[in-house]
Design a protein around this motif. Structure first.
Motif, PDB file in Angstrom:
ATOM      1  N   GLU A   1      -8.269  15.224  46.192  1.00  0.00           N
ATOM      2  CA  GLU A   1      -7.874  16.405  45.422  1.00  0.00           C
ATOM      3  C   GLU A   1      -6.366  16.467  45.242  1.00  0.00           C
ATOM      4  O   GLU A   1      -5.871  16.823  44.180  1.00  0.00           O
ATOM      5  CB  GLU A   1      -8.406  17.670  46.082  1.00  0.00           C
ATOM      6  N   SER A   2      -5.635  16.092  46.272  1.00  0.00           N
ATOM      7  CA  SER A   2      -4.178  16.045  46.163  1.00  0.00           C
ATOM      8  C   SER A   2      -3.755  14.987  45.148  1.00  0.00           C
ATOM      9  O   SER A   2      -2.863  15.221  44.322  1.00  0.00           O
ATOM     10  CB  SER A   2      -3.574  15.744  47.532  1.00  0.00           C
TER      11      SER A   2
ATOM     12  N   ILE B   1     -15.093  12.653  55.593  1.00  0.00           N
ATOM     13  CA  ILE B   1     -15.285  12.928  54.163  1.00  0.00           C
ATOM     14  C   ILE B   1     -14.442  14.125  53.730  1.00  0.00           C
ATOM     15  O   ILE B   1     -13.826  14.099  52.649  1.00  0.00           O
ATOM     16  CB  ILE B   1     -16.784  13.158  53.846  1.00  0.00           C
ATOM     17  N   GLU B   2     -14.373  15.166  54.522  1.00  0.00           N
ATOM     18  CA  GLU B   2     -13.552  16.332  54.185  1.00  0.00           C
ATOM     19  C   GLU B   2     -12.074  15.951  54.086  1.00  0.00           C
ATOM     20  O   GLU B   2     -11.360  16.402  53.196  1.00  0.00           O
ATOM     21  CB  GLU B   2     -13.750  17.458  55.202  1.00  0.00           C
ATOM     22  N   GLU B   3     -11.626  15.094  55.004  1.00  0.00           N
ATOM     23  CA  GLU B   3     -10.244  14.609  54.957  1.00  0.00           C
ATOM     24  C   GLU B   3     -10.004  13.791  53.686  1.00  0.00           C
ATOM     25  O   GLU B   3      -8.986  13.955  53.004  1.00  0.00           O
ATOM     26  CB  GLU B   3      -9.963  13.758  56.202  1.00  0.00           C
ATOM     27  N   LYS B   4     -10.954  12.931  53.345  1.00  0.00           N
ATOM     28  CA  LYS B   4     -10.840  12.129  52.127  1.00  0.00           C
ATOM     29  C   LYS B   4     -10.856  13.019  50.884  1.00  0.00           C
ATOM     30  O   LYS B   4     -10.125  12.771  49.926  1.00  0.00           O
ATOM     31  CB  LYS B   4     -11.973  11.089  52.041  1.00  0.00           C
TER      32      LYS B   4
ATOM     33  N   ALA C   1     -20.981   7.258  46.886  1.00  0.00           N
ATOM     34  CA  ALA C   1     -21.267   7.226  45.442  1.00  0.00           C
ATOM     35  C   ALA C   1     -21.184   8.629  44.850  1.00  0.00           C
ATOM     36  O   ALA C   1     -20.665   8.810  43.745  1.00  0.00           O
ATOM     37  CB  ALA C   1     -22.644   6.629  45.204  1.00  0.00           C
ATOM     38  N   ASP C   2     -21.678   9.617  45.569  1.00  0.00           N
ATOM     39  CA  ASP C   2     -21.610  11.005  45.094  1.00  0.00           C
ATOM     40  C   ASP C   2     -20.160  11.462  44.970  1.00  0.00           C
ATOM     41  O   ASP C   2     -19.788  12.137  44.009  1.00  0.00           O
ATOM     42  CB  ASP C   2     -22.367  11.940  46.038  1.00  0.00           C
ATOM     43  N   LEU C   3     -19.351  11.091  45.934  1.00  0.00           N
ATOM     44  CA  LEU C   3     -17.936  11.461  45.923  1.00  0.00           C
ATOM     45  C   LEU C   3     -17.215  10.796  44.750  1.00  0.00           C
ATOM     46  O   LEU C   3     -16.418  11.436  44.053  1.00  0.00           O
ATOM     47  CB  LEU C   3     -17.302  11.037  47.250  1.00  0.00           C
ATOM     48  N   ALA C   4     -17.510   9.530  44.504  1.00  0.00           N
ATOM     49  CA  ALA C   4     -16.891   8.818  43.381  1.00  0.00           C
ATOM     50  C   ALA C   4     -17.272   9.477  42.058  1.00  0.00           C
ATOM     51  O   ALA C   4     -16.427   9.622  41.174  1.00  0.00           O
ATOM     52  CB  ALA C   4     -17.309   7.349  43.388  1.00  0.00           C
TER      53      ALA C   4
END
Length: 188
Positions: free
Chosen positions: A35-36, A27-30, A111-114
């Motif tokens: 962000e990029s 998740i951190e990598e994603k 879902a939270d990330l989206a």
């Protein structure tokens, strides 16, 4: 059997902890990738939809971006209104689960990330007159006057006067404030 139960329970805890650590790294990598991507999207939006202040500087220097938009361009009649929060063009796609185990701490992360990365802050807000049959703007008179001025300037600076004509129907209260538009080639 008690020893077996304790050993299996310890193994389960270790596997669960390893699963959580591995997934969090993923998740951190994603997040870094997203962000990029969002940063790149914001940079491109800022290049395409230049601020009104920069557009006015283009007029002063007779810059290369004057009348840059033509009818063949995808961004023809897309008008810069200002800076704000806009929905990203590239939404995060993930597989929605039909059943979510509420006890699983990892189940809601996609879902939270989206939702977290759905919008871009401080991005150009654009009004697309090509896809709008009509546009209404409501609010305090001072803000309405500023929006009308911004729309008029952006159209006049970015679009060649033979391709876009503007007509204004104003009450007598506004004619003195809007006399400056009569000097624009786009206004009939």
């Amino acid at each position: 059997s008690v020893v077996s139960f304790v050993k299996e329970n310890n193994d389960y805890r270790k596997e669960t902890q390893k699963r959580i650590e591995t997934y969090n790294k993923y998740i951190e990598e994603k997040k870094r990738t997203i962000e990029s991507s969002r940063s790149n999207e914001l940079r491109i939006r800022n290049l395409i939809f230049e601020s009104l202040e920069n557009s006015i500087k283009e007029v002063d220097t007779f810059g290369r971006r004057l009348f840059e938009k033509s009818q063949e361009d995808a961004d023809f009649l897309q008008i810069y209104l200002g800076i704000g929060k806009v929905e990203s063009s590239n939404q995060i796609a993930y597989n929605k689960q039909e059943f979510v185990d509420l006890e699983d701490p990892l189940a809601t992360i996609p879902a939270d990330l989206a939702e977290e990365y759905k919008y871009i802050e401080n991005a150009p807000i654009v009004l697309d007159f090509n896809t709008s049959c009509g546009v209404g703007v409501v609010g305090p008179k001072a803000i309405l006057e500023q929006i009308l001025k911004n729309i008029t300037l952006d159209i006049s600076i970015r679009h060649f006067y033979n391709e876009v004509k503007m007509v204004y129907i104003l009450s007598n209260n506004y004619t003195s404030k809007m006399q400056w538009i009569r000097w624009l080639q786009n206004v009939d």
